[in-house]
Design a protein around this motif. Structure first.
Motif, PDB file in Angstrom:
ATOM      1  N   ASN A  29       0.807  -1.213   0.000  1.00  0.00           N
ATOM      2  CA  ASN A  29       0.000   0.000   0.000  1.00  0.00           C
ATOM      3  C   ASN A  29       0.845   1.270   0.000  1.00  0.00           C
ATOM      4  N   LYS A  30       2.104   1.129  -0.444  1.00  0.00           N
ATOM      5  CA  LYS A  30       3.013   2.270  -0.581  1.00  0.00           C
ATOM      6  C   LYS A  30       3.769   2.124  -1.900  1.00  0.00           C
ATOM      7  N   PRO A  31       4.179   3.223  -2.512  1.00  0.00           N
ATOM      8  CA  PRO A  31       4.994   3.119  -3.731  1.00  0.00           C
ATOM      9  C   PRO A  31       6.396   2.614  -3.403  1.00  0.00           C
ATOM     10  N   LEU A  32       6.630   1.331  -3.628  1.00  0.00           N
ATOM     11  CA  LEU A  32       7.884   0.677  -3.260  1.00  0.00           C
ATOM     12  C   LEU A  32       8.398  -0.172  -4.410  1.00  0.00           C
ATOM     13  N   THR A  33       9.690  -0.454  -4.367  1.00  0.00           N
ATOM     14  CA  THR A  33      10.292  -1.470  -5.232  1.00  0.00           C
ATOM     15  C   THR A  33      10.605  -2.680  -4.369  1.00  0.00           C
ATOM     16  N   THR A  90      -1.781   0.606  -4.481  1.00  0.00           N
ATOM     17  CA  THR A  90      -1.281   1.967  -4.657  1.00  0.00           C
ATOM     18  C   THR A  90      -0.448   2.036  -5.928  1.00  0.00           C
ATOM     19  N   ASP A  91      -0.264   3.226  -6.459  1.00  0.00           N
ATOM     20  CA  ASP A  91       0.478   3.417  -7.705  1.00  0.00           C
ATOM     21  C   ASP A  91       1.983   3.257  -7.494  1.00  0.00           C
ATOM     22  N   ASN A  92       2.683   3.084  -8.627  1.00  0.00           N
ATOM     23  CA  ASN A  92       4.153   3.113  -8.651  1.00  0.00           C
ATOM     24  C   ASN A  92       4.796   2.043  -7.764  1.00  0.00           C
TER      25      ASN A  92
END
Length: 260
Positions: A122-126, A151-153
């Motif tokens: 739920n966070k933009p992470l790799t 979530t995006d990205n």
């Protein structure tokens, strides 16, 4: 540059030189400053004081812009890399624990091992494996999506994902290896997804990239694009051994795709 004062005529009487009627506005360049209607005498000190005040405002605005740029660069520079190892030789032993601790734009590197959990991103992470899908297995702990992305990205790469059987508690929930819901600009690549009900499913998700994934031995479908999931890029994904293809939905991919 000095402020240009204009001479006004009031009741047929021209004001004396050095006086002005501020009945409407005081003009400085292209900027107009409203004042109450008064008649006053000007002098060089007052003009200089007003000009200095305007210069200070401009300098303050420049300083504020520089501060915003500095904070933005600091935010980018502060992205952190977290490590996960199921044997305890890293920051965390669970992928979900690393996600909970991470901040936006961080990277989570997962070392070789088998991780039994259901993961909510739920966070933009790799999130990537250290040594590829063959060495890094994520299997479902419960009959839910193995990876659920909301979530995006988000970037997910280099995992073997398996064991997402259908939910016997709730027959309306069809579980997936990777499930993307209401997201854009995510990248799912270099994963092996097998022995599940559904492989990869997108719902109301656009402009995502799915590439170099192997999806096989799933009972329902390989990749499903549901409900306005448009403008996604799918390249070099291999999909095989699908038991059944649903006939009531659209945009299902059951074979080797050519970049839809």
């Amino acid at each position: 540059m000095d402020i240009a004062f204009h001479t006004y005529i009031e009741d047929g009487k021209r004001l004396k030189k050095g006086e002005f009627e501020m009945s409407s506005v005081l003009m400085y360049g292209e900027y107009y400053y409203p004042f109450e209607s008064i008649v006053r005498k000007t002098n060089q000190k007052e003009v200089k004081r007003m000009n200095n005040g305007i210069k200070k405002v401009k300098l303050g605005m420049v300083a504020f812009v520089v501060l915003l740029a500095t904070l933005s660069l600091a935010s980018c520079a502060s992205a952190k890399t977290w490590y996960v190892d199921d044997e305890g030789r890293a920051d965390f032993t669970k992928i979900q624990d690393a996600i909970n601790a991470a901040s936006s734009r961080d990277t989570i590197v997962v070392r070789d091992g088998t991780y039994t959990e259901n993961i909510h991103v739920n966070k933009p992470l790799t999130i990537r494996s250290e040594n590829g899908a063959e060495a890094t297995i994520v299997q479902s702990a419960w009959p839910r999506h193995v990876f659920m992305i909301t979530t995006d990205n988000v970037n997910i790469s280099g995992f073997t994902i398996k064991g997402a059987s259908n939910n016997w508690f709730d027959k309306n929930v069809n579980v997936c290896g990777i499930f993307l819901k209401y997201v854009d600009h995510c990248n799912i690549s270099d994963n092996i997804i097998s022995n599940k009900y559904r492989g990869i499913q997108l719902m109301y998700s656009t402009k995502n990239i799915l590439s170099n994934n192997i999806v096989n031995s799933n009972t329902h479908f390989g990749i499903g694009l549901y409900y306005s999931s448009n403008y996604n890029t799918l390249t070099n994904n291999t999909i095989s051994s699908i038991v059944s293809i649903p006939k009531t939905q659209t945009k299902f991919i059951s074979g080797f795709n050519l970049g839809i």
